[in-house]
Write a protein that holds these residues in place. Structure first.
Motif, PDB file in Angstrom:
ATOM      1  N   LEU A   1    -152.775  22.210   8.657  1.00 15.99           N
ATOM      2  CA  LEU A   1    -151.366  21.421   7.601  1.00 15.99           C
ATOM      3  C   LEU A   1    -150.363  21.598   8.181  1.00 15.99           C
ATOM      4  O   LEU A   1    -149.663  21.310   7.751  1.00 15.99           O
ATOM      5  CB  LEU A   1    -151.743  21.915   6.628  1.00 15.99           C
ATOM      6  CG  LEU A   1    -152.979  22.237   5.525  1.00 15.99           C
ATOM      7  CD1 LEU A   1    -153.337  23.693   4.679  1.00 15.99           C
ATOM      8  CD2 LEU A   1    -153.627  20.898   5.200  1.00 15.99           C
ATOM      9  N   ARG A   2    -150.326  22.787   9.367  1.00 19.28           N
ATOM     10  CA  ARG A   2    -148.686  22.616   9.950  1.00 19.28           C
ATOM     11  C   ARG A   2    -148.689  21.723  10.566  1.00 19.28           C
ATOM     12  O   ARG A   2    -147.012  21.253  10.586  1.00 19.28           O
ATOM     13  CB  ARG A   2    -148.719  24.169  10.769  1.00 19.28           C
ATOM     14  CG  ARG A   2    -148.681  25.017   9.700  1.00 19.28           C
ATOM     15  CD  ARG A   2    -147.411  26.005   9.739  1.00 19.28           C
ATOM     16  NE  ARG A   2    -148.250  26.730  11.685  1.00 19.28           N
ATOM     17  CZ  ARG A   2    -149.414  27.674  10.993  1.00 19.28           C
ATOM     18  NH1 ARG A   2    -149.866  28.253  10.207  1.00 19.28           N
ATOM     19  NH2 ARG A   2    -150.287  28.380  12.021  1.00 19.28           N
ATOM     20  N   THR A   3    -149.266  21.283  11.208  1.00 17.55           N
ATOM     21  CA  THR A   3    -149.034  20.346  12.720  1.00 17.55           C
ATOM     22  C   THR A   3    -149.640  18.727  12.040  1.00 17.55           C
ATOM     23  O   THR A   3    -149.066  17.519  12.184  1.00 17.55           O
ATOM     24  CB  THR A   3    -150.083  20.564  13.450  1.00 17.55           C
ATOM     25  OG1 THR A   3    -151.207  20.590  13.521  1.00 17.55           O
ATOM     26  CG2 THR A   3    -149.554  21.284  14.349  1.00 17.55           C
ATOM     27  N   ALA A   4    -150.193  18.184  10.855  1.00 18.22           N
ATOM     28  CA  ALA A   4    -150.611  17.526  10.905  1.00 18.22           C
ATOM     29  C   ALA A   4    -149.859  16.986   9.172  1.00 18.22           C
ATOM     30  O   ALA A   4    -149.410  17.614   8.074  1.00 18.22           O
ATOM     31  CB  ALA A   4    -152.002  17.137  10.361  1.00 18.22           C
ATOM     32  N   HIS A   5    -149.272  15.397   9.068  1.00 22.05           N
ATOM     33  CA  HIS A   5    -148.761  14.921   7.701  1.00 22.05           C
ATOM     34  C   HIS A   5    -149.803  15.074   6.270  1.00 22.05           C
ATOM     35  O   HIS A   5    -149.788  13.658   6.363  1.00 22.05           O
ATOM     36  CB  HIS A   5    -147.798  14.306   8.320  1.00 22.05           C
ATOM     37  CG  HIS A   5    -146.405  13.533   6.980  1.00 22.05           C
ATOM     38  ND1 HIS A   5    -145.901  14.227   6.316  1.00 22.05           N
ATOM     39  CD2 HIS A   5    -147.004  12.306   6.068  1.00 22.05           C
ATOM     40  CE1 HIS A   5    -145.095  13.431   5.334  1.00 22.05           C
ATOM     41  NE2 HIS A   5    -145.961  12.345   5.503  1.00 22.05           N
ATOM     42  N   LEU A   6    -149.799  15.600   5.757  1.00 19.43           N
ATOM     43  CA  LEU A   6    -150.913  15.688   4.524  1.00 19.43           C
ATOM     44  C   LEU A   6    -150.435  16.357   3.830  1.00 19.43           C
ATOM     45  O   LEU A   6    -151.050  17.437   3.220  1.00 19.43           O
ATOM     46  CB  LEU A   6    -151.876  16.773   4.797  1.00 19.43           C
ATOM     47  CG  LEU A   6    -152.678  16.412   6.608  1.00 19.43           C
ATOM     48  CD1 LEU A   6    -154.247  16.080   6.691  1.00 19.43           C
ATOM     49  CD2 LEU A   6    -153.324  14.531   6.405  1.00 19.43           C
ATOM     50  N   PRO A   7    -149.472  15.137   2.550  1.00 21.06           N
ATOM     51  CA  PRO A   7    -148.733  16.343   1.997  1.00 21.06           C
ATOM     52  C   PRO A   7    -149.463  16.850   0.501  1.00 21.06           C
ATOM     53  O   PRO A   7    -149.046  17.922   0.296  1.00 21.06           O
ATOM     54  CB  PRO A   7    -147.365  15.501   1.585  1.00 21.06           C
ATOM     55  CG  PRO A   7    -148.085  14.192   2.336  1.00 21.06           C
ATOM     56  CD  PRO A   7    -148.825  14.717   3.115  1.00 21.06           C
ATOM     57  N   MET A   8    -150.294  16.108   0.147  1.00 21.07           N
ATOM     58  CA  MET A   8    -151.204  15.742  -0.818  1.00 21.07           C
ATOM     59  C   MET A   8    -152.083  17.398  -0.598  1.00 21.07           C
ATOM     60  O   MET A   8    -152.297  18.165  -1.598  1.00 21.07           O
ATOM     61  CB  MET A   8    -151.849  14.934  -1.446  1.00 21.07           C
ATOM     62  CG  MET A   8    -150.927  13.961  -1.811  1.00 21.07           C
ATOM     63  SD  MET A   8    -149.565  14.882  -2.917  1.00 21.07           S
ATOM     64  CE  MET A   8    -150.730  14.728  -4.639  1.00 21.07           C
TER      65      MET A   8
END
Length: 349
Positions: free
Chosen positions: A282-289
């Motif tokens: 989650l820290r490296t991927a752009h997954l706001p939801m």
């Protein structure tokens, strides 16, 4: 509580007579084979002594008499089978299947084969079920099964038909189409909870098992919709849609059961062990939801809650369809809501 001498499962208390020693015919057959092997070893160690064979025969008769006092006959010996040297003749109608691996516990038949396959699938998953494995569980030769079940595909059909037949839908059922469809969905879902492997045999396929008890669910759902101004094809689609949804939603139950057997961890334990990897992702991927995913969302994603949510949304959609069919049927001819070209309103949906 007493437990099975072979597998350790808890046994039901006997209503009368001596307490049971085994949980199933399969465990009883395995115990019998072990006793036969022990006797063979004892005989071999005797080195072919002249009296060795007589000793084994006499010992076998004595054991048969001792166990026969409590259970009616020697353990692992079919009803009516003569004890060697006892001077009685066997009834050929009661003889067990003779095989290269030993003797079955009693007359072999199709229901026994199917029930053994279901118990095996419940315990080890449907991938573990094969004609050879079922034969091993029963203590018979694999070819003897084909006298009662033509193929593995037929065995699958019979397994599905049996478990659905054990949970028939009530007649006439509750009032109202929605209550009926909801009841049928919950009954089928309960079946998948009890037997997760069934979804592997029936889910997402255009070639469903030939299982009258399964087909009865489709028929029951169509009758629940009959009389609501839907054409036959639409009722078929709704009934199949409900079944397909349930089977697809139940697939995670089967995968979870398989994973639990392999890892001996629950889904929650699996998730807890992967927390660090999840946070790194989650820290490296752009997954706001997805990054907001927490305990509440995890609970919402449980198969049981997905089933509940999807069931109600699906029935809401059926209600909308029925409302449209009713409005089209009640509207005067030539009105915007009614048919204008001779076709029923449902044909436009």
């Amino acid at each position: 509580m007493p437990t099975c001498e072979m597998c350790g499962r808890t046994l039901r208390l006997a209503v009368r007579g001596r307490p049971p020693r085994y949980c199933s015919r399969a465990c009883r057959a395995r115990a019998y084979r072990l006793r036969v092997a022990d006797r063979s070893t004892t005989d071999a160690r005797a080195g072919g002594r002249a009296g060795g064979q007589a000793d084994v025969q006499t010992g076998g008769q004595a054991e048969g008499r001792a166990e026969g006092q409590g259970e009616g006959r020697a353990e692992g010996q079919a009803e009516g089978q003569a004890v060697p040297g006892a001077g009685t003749r066997a009834d050929p109608r009661r003889m067990p299947e003779s095989t290269e691996t030993g003797l079955s516990e009693g007359p072999l038949d199709q229901p026994l084969i199917v029930r053994t396959a279901i118990e095996l699938a419940d315990r080890d998953g449907v991938a573990a079920v094969s004609m050879r494995r079922v034969a091993t569980e029963l203590g018979v030769g694999v070819m003897s099964l084909y006298r009662y079940v033509a193929s593995r595909e037929e065995l699958n059909d019979l397994m599905v038909d049996t478990v659905f037949g054990e949970r028939p839908l009530p007649e006439p059922g509750p009032d109202g189409w929605r209550a009926k469809l909801e009841l049928s969905a919950r009954e089928e879902w309960a079946l998948y909870r009890d037997h997760p492997w069934v979804s592997h045999l029936v889910a997402v396929t255009t070639r469903p098992p030939i299982a009258p008890s399964l087909m009865a669910y489709t028929d029951w759902r169509m009758r629940a919709l009959d009389g609501h101004r839907l054409d036959f094809a639409t009722m078929v689609q709704i009934a199949i849609m409900i079944g397909t949804y349930l089977q697809s939603a139940a697939m995670p139950l089967a995968h979870e059961a398989q994973a639990a057997r392999a890892t001996r961890n629950t889904r929650q334990q699996w998730a807890d062990a992967r927390q660090d990897a999840l946070h790194r992702t989650l820290r490296t991927a752009h997954l706001p939801m997805v990054s907001e995913f927490g305990a509440e969302a995890f609970q919402a994603s449980e198969p049981e809650n997905i089933f509940e949510f999807g069931l109600h949304r699906m029935l809401d959609g059926v209600a909308t369809l029925l409302d449209a069919a009713r409005a089209a049927g009640d509207a005067p001819a030539g009105s915007p809501a009614g048919p204008s070209d001779g076709r029923s309103g449902i044909d436009e949906i």
